[in-house]
Every structure is written in structure tokens, then in C-alpha cells.
Design a protein around this motif. Structure first.
Motif, mmCIF file in Angstrom:
data_model
loop_
_atom_site.group_PDB
_atom_site.id
_atom_site.type_symbol
_atom_site.label_atom_id
_atom_site.label_comp_id
_atom_site.label_asym_id
_atom_site.label_seq_id
_atom_site.Cartn_x
_atom_site.Cartn_y
_atom_site.Cartn_z
ATOM 1 N N GLU A 93 0.805 -1.223 0.000
ATOM 2 C CA GLU A 93 0.000 0.000 0.000
ATOM 3 C C GLU A 93 0.841 1.278 0.000
ATOM 4 O OE1 GLU A 93 -2.608 0.752 3.334
ATOM 5 O OE2 GLU A 93 -0.925 1.193 4.636
ATOM 6 N N HIS A 94 2.112 1.172 0.286
ATOM 7 C CA HIS A 94 2.950 2.353 0.486
ATOM 8 C C HIS A 94 2.949 3.322 -0.704
ATOM 9 C CE1 HIS A 94 5.712 4.490 3.056
ATOM 10 N NE2 HIS A 94 6.505 4.683 2.027
ATOM 11 N N PRO A 95 3.062 2.866 -1.947
ATOM 12 C CA PRO A 95 3.010 3.822 -3.064
ATOM 13 C C PRO A 95 1.671 4.549 -3.157
ATOM 14 C CG PRO A 95 3.873 1.704 -3.808
ATOM 15 C CD PRO A 95 3.377 1.505 -2.408
ATOM 16 N N VAL A 96 0.579 3.858 -2.846
ATOM 17 C CA VAL A 96 -0.750 4.478 -2.875
ATOM 18 C C VAL A 96 -0.830 5.543 -1.788
ATOM 19 C CG1 VAL A 96 -3.229 4.061 -2.565
ATOM 20 C CG2 VAL A 96 -1.814 2.396 -3.808
ATOM 21 N N LEU A 97 -0.389 5.194 -0.588
ATOM 22 C CA LEU A 97 -0.406 6.132 0.531
ATOM 23 C C LEU A 97 0.484 7.338 0.239
ATOM 24 C CD1 LEU A 97 -1.513 6.466 3.427
ATOM 25 C CD2 LEU A 97 0.625 5.475 4.221
ATOM 26 N N THR A 98 1.626 7.101 -0.369
ATOM 27 C CA THR A 98 2.548 8.190 -0.710
ATOM 28 C C THR A 98 1.908 9.152 -1.705
ATOM 29 O OG1 THR A 98 4.475 6.800 -0.259
ATOM 30 C CG2 THR A 98 4.825 8.725 -1.665
ATOM 31 N N ARG A 99 1.262 8.614 -2.739
ATOM 32 C CA ARG A 99 0.584 9.486 -3.720
ATOM 33 C C ARG A 99 -0.512 10.307 -3.051
ATOM 34 N NH1 ARG A 99 1.267 4.973 -6.891
ATOM 35 N NH2 ARG A 99 -0.878 4.243 -6.597
ATOM 36 N N PHE A 100 -1.268 9.664 -2.155
ATOM 37 C CA PHE A 100 -2.325 10.390 -1.455
ATOM 38 C C PHE A 100 -1.728 11.483 -0.565
ATOM 39 C CE2 PHE A 100 -4.991 11.101 2.250
ATOM 40 C CZ PHE A 100 -6.117 11.607 1.618
ATOM 41 N N ALA A 101 -0.682 11.176 0.174
ATOM 42 C CA ALA A 101 -0.060 12.154 1.073
ATOM 43 C C ALA A 101 0.475 13.356 0.304
ATOM 44 C CB ALA A 101 1.052 11.496 1.885
ATOM 45 N N GLU A 102 0.961 13.127 -0.910
ATOM 46 C CA GLU A 102 1.511 14.225 -1.718
ATOM 47 C C GLU A 102 0.457 15.248 -2.119
ATOM 48 O OE1 GLU A 102 3.452 12.030 -4.852
ATOM 49 O OE2 GLU A 102 5.281 11.765 -3.656
ATOM 50 N N THR A 103 -0.826 14.886 -2.049
ATOM 51 C CA THR A 103 -1.891 15.851 -2.354
ATOM 52 C C THR A 103 -2.026 16.891 -1.248
ATOM 53 O OG1 THR A 103 -3.710 14.629 -1.286
ATOM 54 C CG2 THR A 103 -3.193 14.070 -3.599
ATOM 55 N N LYS A 104 -1.533 16.561 -0.053
ATOM 56 C CA LYS A 104 -1.592 17.430 1.128
ATOM 57 C C LYS A 104 -3.027 17.855 1.461
ATOM 58 C CE LYS A 104 3.115 19.151 0.735
ATOM 59 N NZ LYS A 104 3.724 18.094 1.434
ATOM 60 N N ARG A 105 -3.961 17.034 1.086
ATOM 61 C CA ARG A 105 -5.364 17.335 1.362
ATOM 62 C C ARG A 105 -5.694 17.168 2.837
ATOM 63 N NH1 ARG A 105 -10.348 15.206 -2.193
ATOM 64 N NH2 ARG A 105 -11.998 16.229 -1.003
ATOM 65 N N VAL A 106 -4.992 16.251 3.492
ATOM 66 C CA VAL A 106 -5.190 15.988 4.910
ATOM 67 C C VAL A 106 -3.868 15.475 5.472
ATOM 68 C CG1 VAL A 106 -5.980 13.617 4.547
ATOM 69 C CG2 VAL A 106 -6.769 14.854 6.552
ATOM 70 N N ARG A 107 -3.656 15.724 6.759
ATOM 71 C CA ARG A 107 -2.437 15.201 7.394
ATOM 72 C C ARG A 107 -2.495 13.675 7.431
ATOM 73 N NH1 ARG A 107 -2.913 17.755 13.142
ATOM 74 N NH2 ARG A 107 -5.046 17.143 12.683
ATOM 75 N N VAL A 108 -1.417 13.046 7.037
ATOM 76 C CA VAL A 108 -1.309 11.590 7.111
ATOM 77 C C VAL A 108 -0.359 11.285 8.271
ATOM 78 C CG1 VAL A 108 -0.653 9.463 5.920
ATOM 79 C CG2 VAL A 108 -1.727 11.334 4.632
ATOM 80 N N ILE A 109 -0.923 10.671 9.300
ATOM 81 C CA ILE A 109 -0.171 10.354 10.517
ATOM 82 C C ILE A 109 0.153 8.865 10.490
ATOM 83 C CG2 ILE A 109 -0.194 10.388 13.046
ATOM 84 C CD1 ILE A 109 -0.557 13.191 11.796
ATOM 85 N N GLY A 110 1.413 8.535 10.621
ATOM 86 C CA GLY A 110 1.819 7.132 10.697
ATOM 87 C C GLY A 110 1.663 6.622 12.114
ATOM 88 N N TYR A 111 1.226 5.400 12.238
ATOM 89 C CA TYR A 111 1.092 4.736 13.535
ATOM 90 C C TYR A 111 1.921 3.460 13.449
ATOM 91 C CZ TYR A 111 -1.331 2.953 17.732
ATOM 92 O OH TYR A 111 -1.642 2.486 18.986
#
Length: 191
Positions: A93-111
Motif C-alpha cells: 500500500e505504500h506507493p498508494v499512501l505516498t501518492r495520497f499524502a503528496e496531495t496534502k489534502r489531509v495530514r497523514v499520521i503514521g502509527y
């Protein structure tokens, strides 16, 4: 009638028993693995949807002495992504999550869940760090309150700290487009 001492000995059907046992065990193992890959696992409802996110205070991966609490994250929505360096699906899932995070639409917090500190750092260095910040739960105690039982899992929390969406399993482009983005649009509309 007596057996002829020169005739070959009769082959006992018992000689096939070990092979039969191994074959049956192999079939059972295969069936168990197939059944454990339940496609409905991703559709499990969460009793936390619509409820406040559990309270927590966890250290940051990159600043071990700094604690971040659930109240520190309120005020703006965030996506909480549960991952571990030991998790093969997290890598998927990491590439998908990375593409989403690059939009900066919402903070992506890693747990980062039940991981070794050095392994987590090495994993992010190797694959990239899409996270606004990374919380660490080495023992998995806070994860119990969230209902986390595997990785990856992802939660969308609104600005008031209410869990609005949860996905179990790796994020895909389809999940992001069909589920996450519409839910995020609802949250943004409600502001």
C-alpha cells in the motif's frame, strides 16, 4: 493353500499410510490458508465509527522524547495509517499512501505498531516517508483502544476527533477514490 516361499512377499496396504497422512495434512493446510484470506476482512465494521477517537499519548518515531496526544491532533482532520516494517501488505500500500499524502489534502499520521525503532527508521529510509509525523506504539497498548488487530489499517478522523472511516487491509487507488475521498469531501463540507 499355502504360500509359495519363492513367490514375492505381499505388499501391505499400510506402506501407503504415511504418504496418505502427508497428503491429507497438505490439503488441510492449503484449505486453511485459503480460508484465512477472507476478502470480507476489509469490510469488517468498526464500532468506533461516529465515536471520538481513543485518547492516547505516544512518542514520535523521529523524536523519541516528544509525546503527541490525541488532543494535539484535534482541530483538523487526519488520516491515521497503522503500519510496521514487518508487514508485507504495508509495502504493497505504500506507493498508494505516498501518492495520497503528496496531495496534502489531509495530514497523514503514521502509527508504527509493534515494531523495532531501528527497523521502522530503516524501512522509511528505504521506501520513503509520506507521513506528517509517525507515532510509535512499541507494545501495542494504545492499539487495543483503537480496535487494531493487524496492519495495515487506516482511520479517517475529523477535526473534532471523531472517527469517520476505517479501512482494514492495504489501501488501493480504488479504495482511496471510491471510499476515502468521498468521506473526506463530506468532512470538508461540514466545516
Amino acid at each position: 493353500m499355502t504360500d509359495n516361499p519363492t513367490s514375492p512377499p505381499r505388499k501391505s496396504p499400510m506402506r501407503w499410510l504415511p504418504l496418505a497422512v502427508v497428503a491429507v495434512l497438505g490439503v488441510l493446510l492449503f484449505a486453511g490458508v485459503r480460508l484465512s484470506r477472507n476478502p470480507d476482512r476489509e469490510a469488517l465494521p468498526s464500532p468506533l465509527i461516529g465515536k471520538p477517537a481513543p485518547e492516547f499519548s505516544l512518542p514520535l518515531l523521529h523524536e523519541a522524547g516528544r509525546l503527541v496526544s490525541s488532543s494535539d491532533l484535534r482541530g483538523a482532520p487526519y488520516l491515521l495509517n497503522v503500519w510496521g516494517s514487518w508487514c508485507p501488505e504495508c509495502r504493497v500500500e505504500h506507493p498508494v499512501l505516498t501518492r495520497f499524502a503528496e496531495t496534502k489534502r489531509v495530514r497523514v499520521i503514521g502509527y508504527n505498531w509493534k515494531d523495532e525503532h531501528a527497523d521502522a527508521l530503516r524501512w522509511l529510509e528505504q521506501f520513503g516517508n509520506p507521513y506528517f509525523m509517525v507515532l510509535t506504539d512499541y507494545e501495542g497498548k494504545s492499539a487495543i483502544d483503537w480496535g487494531i488487530y493487524g496492519a495495515p489499517e487506516t482511520f479517517l478522523v475529523d477535526g473534532a476527533g471523531v472517527i469517520r472511516w476505517k479501512h482494514v487491509g492495504p489501501l488501493s487507488d480504488a479504495v482511496v477514490n471510491d471510499e476515502l475521498l468521498p468521506m473526506l469531501a463530506e468532512i470538508e463540507k461540514a466545516r
